[in-house]
Scaffold this active site. Structure first.
Site, PDB file in Angstrom:
ATOM      1  N   VAL A  88       0.849  -1.200   0.000  1.00 29.50           N
ATOM      2  CA  VAL A  88       0.000   0.000   0.000  1.00 29.50           C
ATOM      3  C   VAL A  88       0.884   1.250   0.000  1.00 29.50           C
ATOM      4  CG1 VAL A  88      -1.882  -1.196   1.160  1.00 29.50           C
ATOM      5  CG2 VAL A  88      -0.195   0.047   2.523  1.00 29.50           C
ATOM      6  N   LEU A 114      15.521   2.984   1.575  1.00 32.15           N
ATOM      7  CA  LEU A 114      15.595   4.445   1.698  1.00 32.15           C
ATOM      8  C   LEU A 114      16.973   4.928   1.240  1.00 32.15           C
ATOM      9  CD1 LEU A 114      13.915   5.262   5.147  1.00 32.15           C
ATOM     10  CD2 LEU A 114      12.939   5.415   2.865  1.00 32.15           C
ATOM     11  N   THR A 115      18.001   4.159   1.572  1.00 28.68           N
ATOM     12  CA  THR A 115      19.364   4.553   1.220  1.00 28.68           C
ATOM     13  C   THR A 115      19.573   4.528  -0.295  1.00 28.68           C
ATOM     14  OG1 THR A 115      20.085   3.558   3.286  1.00 28.68           O
ATOM     15  CG2 THR A 115      21.801   4.059   1.684  1.00 28.68           C
ATOM     16  N   CYS A 155       8.623   8.580  -5.216  1.00 23.95           N
ATOM     17  CA  CYS A 155       9.550   7.962  -4.255  1.00 23.95           C
ATOM     18  C   CYS A 155      10.655   8.877  -3.728  1.00 23.95           C
ATOM     19  CB  CYS A 155      10.187   6.736  -4.884  1.00 23.95           C
ATOM     20  SG  CYS A 155       8.998   5.435  -5.216  1.00 23.95           S
ATOM     21  N   PHE A 203       6.139  12.437 -14.724  1.00 21.88           N
ATOM     22  CA  PHE A 203       7.425  12.731 -14.064  1.00 21.88           C
ATOM     23  C   PHE A 203       8.615  12.149 -14.818  1.00 21.88           C
ATOM     24  CE2 PHE A 203       9.240   9.056 -11.782  1.00 21.88           C
ATOM     25  CZ  PHE A 203       8.220   8.119 -11.912  1.00 21.88           C
TER      26      PHE A 203
END
Ligand code: NAD
Ligand code: UDX
EC number: 1.1.1.22
Length: 459
Positions: free
Chosen positions: A91, A218-219, A273, A335
């Protein structure tokens, strides 16, 4: 343990393509993708494959192959959870828009709702897989919710972040650089390794502890976005010094320690993201009191915001310091190319800045609908929906967009823009005919020859 039935909660840009490929490559596993959005599920089930809610090259073929065989789309979340031995959570995890951490932290309410629903609907043991991008240590919260149900059902939690990029999702899923699986229970980890091993070479399936896996996602996004901001920072210096940013990118990219990918200067990165995940990383660092770490990564966003504003400012300045009442045609709203996704697209922010200077804007994008363009502008709240509709129009033909335009701005790198009859376009534009290329897509020398005033980032 061999997985026979998979349920995926969330039929979006990640859940849809990812699970379709698992179903395609593992015909002996039944995959059911569920979502609370009925319209979205109806679109996934539409017999007309051009109506799939996600535009992604190659996706329609994969869905056509597996749908109805071992791939199903449904709104019956509880039944799909109850039947499955492995449940993926895919999600959305947007930036929080309220309360503590507003504008920075990831909003985990959808994740928590999923966990509670899984806890309530499960009657047998299950492996729960975090597919959404999550802050490091989210699995701890999931464990706490799932382990306190008193139902006697056992859950193992895995982290399996998704590294696909939109526009190349099917290619990325078929042939990933790596698949990452983090977990504490060896048997559960092996069960998911076995799913991917149906088509991914074993040495490309990496296993780590839960927290490394969560933090690696995330990195990875922070490092990728940092490269774009780094080259964009250099693009501004190029414009002042006579250097050319493509030449600089080529010169540094051939150093094998640097590498050539993700060095394309642009109007700024967009997408659902990068910004969200860096803001989240910054928030996490701050929450551990790591101010320098937070500040370091925040600069990637600062540079990106600057690049978008700089592009809009340059349009105004070049057009004699006013765009009031002038018609500016946008080629592209998504984008990036090959997607219908517009989340955080640079086009939205460039349009907003130009509308504040009283420009009128005409948008053409091969895959984005007029409703989406207006929804993106309305969401900003800078002006009323009525004003957005008065100042912005959306057309289905690029030559219509160019008609009597004072300038064209290229916001997305769609390949088809290169194939247009630019001679014809110029004939129908106001003169001087300006082109501002935010993607370094077109041939500057060719457009100069045709008599355009051509400006590209970093030249
Ligand atoms: P999305 O918004 O396209 O899809 C999420 C879907 O989940 C929506 O259709 C929504 O209706 C559904 N949903 C939300 N709560 C639900 C619930 N309780 N029950 C059932 N359905 C529910 O989002 P996305 O782009 O697919 O991203 C999903 C996750 O994957 C995010 O965490 C994102 O960061 C991560 N991710 C995205 C990308 C990308 O390129 N988009 C790549 C890698 C990872
Ligand atoms: C990104 C990551 O690449 C992917 O691994 C992760 O799973 C999700 O986030 P995505 O956002 O779909 O994927 O697209 P990506 O190709 O990374 O592009 C992001 C933005 O950066 C786009 O706006 C793109 O135009 C821009 N970009 C990318 C540049 O401006 N220059 C580049 O050199 C590369």
């Amino acid at each position: 343990m061999k997985v026979k039935k998979i349920c995926c909660i969330g039929a979006g840009y990640v859940g849809g393509p990812t699970m379709s490929v698992i179903a395609q490559k593992c015909p002996d596993i039944t995959v059911t993708i569920v979502d609370i959005n009925e319209q979205r599920i109806a679109a996934w089930n539409d017999s007309d494959l051009s109506k799939l809610p996600v535009y992604e090259p190659g996706l329609a073929g994969v869905v056509a192959e597996a749908r109805g065989r071992n791939l199903f789309f449904s709104t019956d979340v509880d039944t799909a959870i109850a039947d499955a031995d492995m449940v993926f959570i895919s999600v959305n995890t947007p930036t929080k828009t309220y309360g503590k951490g507003k504008g920075m932290a990831a909003d985990l309410k959808f994740i928590e709702l999923c966990a509670r629903q899984i806890a309530a609907a499960s009657k047998s043991d299950k492996i729960i897989v975090e597919k959404s991008t999550l802050p490091v240590r989210t699995a701890e919260a999931l464990k706490s919710i799932l382990h306190n149900t008193g139902s006697g059902v056992n859950f193992h939690i895995l982290s399996n972040p998704e590294f696909l990029a939109e526009g190349t999702a099917i290619e990325d899923l078929h042939d990933p650089d790596r698949v990452l699986i983090g977990g504490e229970n060896a048997e559960a980890v092996q069960a998911l390794v076995d799913v991917y091993a149906s088509w991914v070479p074993r040495e490309r399936i990496l296993t780590t502890n839960l927290w490394s896996s969560e933090l690696s996602k995330l990195t990875a996004n922070a490092f990728l976005a940092q490269r774009v901001s780094s080259i964009n920072a250099i693009s501004e210096l190029c414009e002042r010094t006579g250097a050319n940013v493509d030449e600089v990118a080529r010169a540094i990219g051939t150093d094998s320690r640097i590498g050539s990918k993700f060095l394309k200067a642009s109007v700024g990165f967009g997408g659902s993201c990068f910004q969200k995940d860096i803001l989240n990383l910054v928030y996490i660092a701050r929450s551990y009191g790591l101010q320098e770490v937070a500040h370091y990564w925040e600069q990637v966003i600062t540079m990106n915001d600057h690049q978008k504003h700089r592009f809009a400012d340059n349009i105004v300045q070049t057009m004699y310091n006013t765009v009031s009442g002038k018609k500016i045609s946008f080629l592209g709203w998504a984008f990036k190319k090959d997607t219908n996704d517009t989340r955080e697209s640079a086009a939205i922010y460039v349009a907003d800045a130009l509308l504040s200077e009283e420009a009128s804007i005409v948008v053409y994008d091969p895959k984005v609908t007029a409703e989406q363009v207006y929804a993106d502008l309305d969401y900003l709240g800078t002006r009323t929906p009525a004003e957005n509709r008065r100042l912005v129009s959306v057309v289905g033909d690029p030559y219509d967009a160019a008609e009597r335009a004072h300038a064209i701005a290229v916001l997305t790198e769609w390949d088809e823009f290169k194939t247009y009859d630019w001679h014809r376009i110029k004939d129908h534009m106001m003169k001087p005919a300006f082109v501002f290329d935010g993607r370094k897509l077109l041939s500057g020398s060719k457009l100069d020859e045709l008599g355009f005033q051509y400006y590209a980032i970093g030249e």
